[in-house]
Design an enzyme around this catalytic site. Structure first.
Site: not given
Ligand code: NAP
Ligand code: F7E
Length: 328
Positions: A127, A129, A151
């Site tokens: 991701s 992220e 996460y």
């Protein structure tokens, strides 16, 4: 027929990927967790071709069994605790499923596929992220990681262990560093769908306003249907590798609000939007924009749906769902 095994089959990407692979002639198997998963009905009704296999990313023996049952050529690991906001409250669970779950699945592949000449090809859902507090803009495969949430930290582990297993055990393991991708199947907890659903309901007179958090955040938002094609393309190459998948455009939540409200004929969104600190995160990712040159040149991948097209698709879908639900 080639065989594919997908974790996260009940999620947004799992549904798109299952459809995509089925249309390519694959036998599709999907990991379903829980003893009475509420999304089993959805699978049975909308994806009757998917063969459900019980198991959980927290449970290695169940993953081994699932691979023995499905005997896949390709494994797509899409299962995760994927909601960043929730990861702050349930950090240990997130580390276990989103992070350690990857390790368990890689181990299961080694156990079932054999350690030498393992034919199973593996895709890991990494991701944007992981870039978090970005070190450079736009972000590409070489950009250092600086995750800003539990996460993001779990995804960095999942990414690194995928690369490590590829290098250590000669597995065909790829990691797709995907930027935000959305669509009608997006969960209502994510900001795009929260907004398009609220806009539809406001238009239909079913609610007065929508309450959001940080409106300054910017994301590189694409369409999920385009992104699952990139996952598949990665596993069709001669060599395993990692790729950034993104549109290369970034948009603010305010732009998203303006487009979504305009879609139902409302020119000024301000009276309908409230803010509440409870939707702010302890740490934010402020500006994500991806450089997907490698995916575009090596995989021949390109997104087809642009940002206004995506918002339109989502608002129209929510108008359809909300009007039929409320006309019964
Ligand atoms: P999603 O809609 O939230 O789906 C998550 C899936 O994971 C669901 O099917 C869920 O099953 C499953 N899952 C949760 N806990 C599990 C467990 N313990 N064992 C097995 N499965 C479990 O996510 P998505 O948007 O489709 O994203 C797919 C993957 O891509 C995720 O790994 C996500 O982190 C990653 N990703 C997403 C984006 C994006 O913008 N969408 C961008 C980059 C990376 P239940 O339905 O049973 O809960
Ligand atoms: O937040 C802001 C919020 O929850 C986007 C996952 O698929 O993409 C997704 O993670 C932004 C954030 O997605 C609200 O603060 C403001 O800055 O839609 P989101 P996300 O955090 O970007 C990445 C790539 C993944 O990998 C993840 O799995 O919107 N925001 N107000 C809000 N966000 C939410 N959810 N709700 C609000 O009310």
């Amino acid at each position: 027929m080639p065989r594919a095994f997908i974790t996260g089959i009940t999620g947004q990407d799992g549904q798109h990927l299952a459809e995509f692979l089925h249309n390519k002639g694959y036998d599709v198997f999907g990991l379903v967790k829980g003893q009475n998963n509420p999304r089993m009905d959805l699978l049975r009704d909308e994806f009757p071709f998917v063969q459900p296999v019980p198991g959980d990313l927290a449970d290695l023996p169940s993953l081994v069994k699932a691979l023995e049952t499905s005997q896949p050529d390709e494994v797509y690991n899409l299962g995760a605790i994927s909601f960043v906001a929730m990861s702050f409250n349930q950090a240990e669970l997130t580390a276990n499923i989103t992070g350690l779950g990857v390790l368990r699945l890689l181990e299961a592949i080694r156990m079932v596929g054999g350690t030498s000449n393992n034919k199973i090809r593996f895709y890991q859902a990494s991701s944007s992220e992981m870039f978090g507090k970005v070190r450079e803009t736009p972000q590409n495969e070489m950009t250092p990681f600086h995750p800003r949430s539990p996460y993001g930290c779990a995804k960095v582990f999942g990414h690194d262990i995928t690369v490590n297993y590829r290098e250590s055990y000669d597995l065909f393991a790829c990691s797709g560093i995907l930027f935000n991708h959305e669509g009608p199947r997006r969960g209502l907890e994510f900001v795009t769908r929260k907004i398009t659903n609220a806009v539809a309901r406001i238009k239909l007179g079913l609610q007065d306003s929508v309450t959001l958090g940080n409106l300054d955040a910017k994301r590189d938002w694409g369409y999920a249907g385009d992104y699952v094609k990139a996952m598949w393309l990665m596993l069709q190459q001669d060599q395993p590798d990692d790729y950034v998948v993104a549109t290369g455009e970034t948009h603010s939540i305010e732009e998203l609000l303006a487009l979504a409200f305009a879609e139902v004929g409302i020119d000024d969104w301000h009276p309908y939007v409230k803010q509440d600190p409870k939707y702010f995160r302890p740490a934010e990712v402020d500006l994500l924009i991806g450089d997907s040159t490698k995916a575009r040149t090596k995989l021949g991948w390109a997104p087809e749906v642009d940002f206004p097209g995506l918002v339109k698709l989502m608002v129209e879908n929510d108008l359809r769902i909300e009007s039929s639900r409320n006309s019964r």
